[in-house]
Design a protein around this motif. Sequence first.
Motif, mmCIF file in Angstrom:
data_model
loop_
_atom_site.group_PDB
_atom_site.id
_atom_site.type_symbol
_atom_site.label_atom_id
_atom_site.label_comp_id
_atom_site.label_asym_id
_atom_site.label_seq_id
_atom_site.Cartn_x
_atom_site.Cartn_y
_atom_site.Cartn_z
ATOM 1 N N GLY B 63 -28.925 25.090 12.702
ATOM 2 C CA GLY B 63 -29.574 24.391 13.805
ATOM 3 C C GLY B 63 -30.364 25.341 14.697
ATOM 4 N N LEU B 64 -29.939 26.591 14.743
ATOM 5 C CA LEU B 64 -30.643 27.581 15.583
ATOM 6 C C LEU B 64 -32.054 27.807 15.048
ATOM 7 C CD1 LEU B 64 -27.784 30.179 16.189
ATOM 8 C CD2 LEU B 64 -28.799 28.661 17.885
ATOM 9 N N GLU B 65 -32.193 27.762 13.721
ATOM 10 C CA GLU B 65 -33.526 27.927 13.122
ATOM 11 C C GLU B 65 -34.429 26.745 13.491
ATOM 12 O OE1 GLU B 65 -33.469 29.176 8.873
ATOM 13 O OE2 GLU B 65 -31.304 29.234 9.193
ATOM 14 N N ILE B 66 -33.802 25.567 13.601
ATOM 15 C CA ILE B 66 -34.565 24.373 13.991
ATOM 16 C C ILE B 66 -35.099 24.563 15.415
ATOM 17 C CG2 ILE B 66 -34.508 21.848 14.284
ATOM 18 C CD1 ILE B 66 -33.703 22.585 11.494
ATOM 19 N N VAL B 67 -34.234 25.092 16.285
ATOM 20 C CA VAL B 67 -34.627 25.317 17.685
ATOM 21 C C VAL B 67 -35.851 26.245 17.735
ATOM 22 C CG1 VAL B 67 -33.911 26.369 19.865
ATOM 23 C CG2 VAL B 67 -32.300 24.955 18.598
ATOM 24 N N ASP B 87 -21.167 31.915 23.171
ATOM 25 C CA ASP B 87 -22.113 32.817 22.491
ATOM 26 C C ASP B 87 -23.164 32.015 21.736
ATOM 27 O OD1 ASP B 87 -19.562 35.279 21.648
ATOM 28 O OD2 ASP B 87 -20.850 35.047 23.421
ATOM 29 N N THR B 88 -22.705 30.976 21.055
ATOM 30 C CA THR B 88 -23.637 30.160 20.262
ATOM 31 C C THR B 88 -24.615 29.437 21.178
ATOM 32 O OG1 THR B 88 -21.722 29.730 18.860
ATOM 33 C CG2 THR B 88 -23.744 28.549 18.341
ATOM 34 N N ILE B 89 -24.082 28.930 22.282
ATOM 35 C CA ILE B 89 -24.957 28.195 23.216
ATOM 36 C C ILE B 89 -25.973 29.154 23.833
ATOM 37 C CG2 ILE B 89 -24.994 26.916 25.389
ATOM 38 C CD1 ILE B 89 -22.196 25.794 24.468
ATOM 39 N N ASN B 90 -25.529 30.329 24.213
ATOM 40 C CA ASN B 90 -26.464 31.325 24.768
ATOM 41 C C ASN B 90 -27.534 31.690 23.757
ATOM 42 O OD1 ASN B 90 -25.263 31.422 27.250
ATOM 43 N ND2 ASN B 90 -23.919 33.134 26.741
ATOM 44 N N LYS B 91 -27.095 31.760 22.499
ATOM 45 C CA LYS B 91 -28.043 32.084 21.441
ATOM 46 C C LYS B 91 -29.103 30.981 21.333
ATOM 47 C CE LYS B 91 -27.491 34.574 17.107
ATOM 48 N NZ LYS B 91 -26.587 34.862 15.987
ATOM 49 N N ALA B 92 -28.627 29.738 21.421
ATOM 50 C CA ALA B 92 -29.561 28.601 21.335
ATOM 51 C C ALA B 92 -30.589 28.676 22.458
ATOM 52 C CB ALA B 92 -28.792 27.274 21.402
ATOM 53 N N TYR B 100 -28.617 21.481 26.307
ATOM 54 C CA TYR B 100 -27.615 21.256 25.266
ATOM 55 C C TYR B 100 -26.565 20.313 25.833
ATOM 56 C CZ TYR B 100 -23.413 23.494 27.086
ATOM 57 O OH TYR B 100 -22.293 23.759 27.820
ATOM 58 N N TYR B 101 -25.843 19.673 24.927
ATOM 59 C CA TYR B 101 -24.689 18.917 25.398
ATOM 60 C C TYR B 101 -23.597 18.948 24.348
ATOM 61 C CZ TYR B 101 -26.145 14.849 22.534
ATOM 62 O OH TYR B 101 -26.485 14.010 21.494
ATOM 63 N N LEU B 102 -22.367 18.805 24.843
ATOM 64 C CA LEU B 102 -21.210 18.757 23.945
ATOM 65 C C LEU B 102 -21.039 17.328 23.466
ATOM 66 C CD1 LEU B 102 -18.549 21.000 25.734
ATOM 67 C CD2 LEU B 102 -19.823 21.500 23.648
ATOM 68 N N LYS B 103 -20.872 17.177 22.175
ATOM 69 C CA LYS B 103 -20.700 15.831 21.605
ATOM 70 C C LYS B 103 -19.416 15.202 22.135
ATOM 71 C CE LYS B 103 -22.920 16.765 17.188
ATOM 72 N NZ LYS B 103 -22.731 16.742 15.733
ATOM 73 N N GLY B 104 -19.437 13.896 22.171
ATOM 74 C CA GLY B 104 -18.224 13.173 22.548
ATOM 75 C C GLY B 104 -18.451 12.150 23.646
ATOM 76 N N ASN B 105 -19.482 12.393 24.507
ATOM 77 C CA ASN B 105 -19.731 11.454 25.613
ATOM 78 C C ASN B 105 -21.176 11.001 25.645
ATOM 79 O OD1 ASN B 105 -17.587 10.639 27.327
ATOM 80 N ND2 ASN B 105 -17.271 12.799 27.794
ATOM 81 N N GLU B 106 -21.684 10.719 24.458
ATOM 82 C CA GLU B 106 -23.131 10.436 24.341
ATOM 83 C C GLU B 106 -23.607 9.334 25.285
ATOM 84 O OE1 GLU B 106 -21.434 11.776 22.119
ATOM 85 O OE2 GLU B 106 -22.623 12.871 20.674
ATOM 86 N N SER B 107 -22.779 8.317 25.488
ATOM 87 C CA SER B 107 -23.233 7.179 26.301
ATOM 88 C C SER B 107 -23.554 7.608 27.736
ATOM 89 C CB SER B 107 -22.188 6.068 26.300
ATOM 90 O OG SER B 107 -20.978 6.572 26.803
ATOM 91 N N LYS B 108 -22.898 8.669 28.206
ATOM 92 C CA LYS B 108 -23.172 9.139 29.575
ATOM 93 C C LYS B 108 -24.180 10.282 29.564
ATOM 94 C CE LYS B 108 -18.731 7.763 31.375
ATOM 95 N NZ LYS B 108 -17.380 7.984 30.922
#
Lengths: 62, 445
Positions: B63-67, B87-92, B100-108
């Motif tokens: 996914g980082l390559e997509i970014v 680390d991964t988020i900083n890399k992104a 970015y967002y953490l999956k799990g609460n998409e509706s909000k």
Amino acid sequence: MEKEEIEKVLHNIKSRALSLKNACELFLNCEPKEQKEMAKIMEETSRFILEQAKKLNKNINE
Amino acid sequence: MNKIKILIVEDDLLSQKIVAKNIKSGHIEFASDKYEAFKKLKNGDYDICFADLMLGENDDYSGLEIVKEAKKKNIYTVVMTSSGNKDTINKAYSYGADDYYLKGNESKVIDTVLRKFFNSNKINLDKDKIFCGQFITKDLDLQMEILNILKFSYDNIATLILGPTGSGKTALARLIHDYSLRKGSFIDINCSAYNEELLEAELFGYKKGAFTGADQDRSGKLKQADGGTLFLDEIGAMSLLMQQKLLKAIEEKSFYPVGSNRKEYSDFKLISATLEEPDKLLKEKKMRQDFYNRINGLKIYLKPLNRRNLDIFPLIEHFTKDKKQLAFSNDAADFILRYQWPGNIRQLKNFVDYFASYSKGVIDRHDIEKYLEKGANSAENALKTDLNGKSLDDYLDEIAYQIIRKELENSAGKVTSVLKKLKISTRRFYSILNKFEGTNGKRRN
């Protein structure tokens, strides 16, 4: 099983489990056609989680 | 408006559906792996890309390559992940991710993500497209105000549009709706066209038998606007009681149709308009303060046409796009620019329609003055009347009776059709008939 591999398996299980949770929250608001489609994918996702859990179980207990 | 183009890069089909469902509108495309994503990014022209960091069972954060790829095309990129690994988020972010967002609460969460995207100025607000097509104005101040309003159009903040009759309030409301990305329809209603009873029925809908003439269930404007936008024009004409009922429906997103005890739900974006000054309405107690607070999230004032005369000829050009082109003498053009246009854009459109149909050759000042005088005389003649000793009320009731009788003939006696067409209450309808007719239905002497 290497630690990295375990992390990947756990990540896969968590990610798909979150998708299932979200799908449950949305399900009743979907049109019947969408519900049919979603139910099918939910079954496939559950199967995927089961496969990952079996993989984890097998490797952890070896 | 062209819809926002969205690319969702996600190998999990269920997650694809969930993200798409939580994005209210826009043109959405999917890619399940990095190769498909690269192909789409190369060929497509996306406004925003949602990218999962892990694409596949044994993936290594492709996914980082997509970014990185999306960033090359200046696409607003949102990273989705179920791992909160810093680390991964900083890399992104270092690769150029915008959010970015953490999956799990998409509706909000997705709502917040899209709002940030809209407010980031990265959304393509094509000024030429908006102000040369969707809402024509060369007035720079007005353009700036409208752009500011459009940046919030995704939010569910109520907007109040002020301005004289015919100044473009409905056109602006439609523009805001288009940019809101709401999937539902744009539903409008002129509150001054209805008495209180009919307005309630129109807004809330009604159950069969709720009143005389309710021969079937009917959904109201509030329900029709579910998922879309409700535009209330001439909101100053709404009674205090109706304001109270509507306020409850807006706040609770639910209401009861007339004659029904079953609650209905509707989530709509509210836009209101009035030609009256809100301060005056509040002072004269024609508007409730709590209602005003509710409808006045954002406010914009549309100037009358005579204060936007740079817009006159672009508007004429727009109105004659598929019609005969009009040619004006210098004198006529000067007159058009100086004329007050009391009816604003609506009057200008009628003017254009008339000359597009009837003019031959170059239109001179005399032609225009004659047209405008003819219009003024028609209005004046309507006022020249002899009451013949009757009171004004009696005279007006007589006119109402003649109109009702004519409509009854035209509709083969169908009272409900007449009530609907004339927008009068059943009480008024029968009161007029009873005044002029006996119980045998014949005109009294």
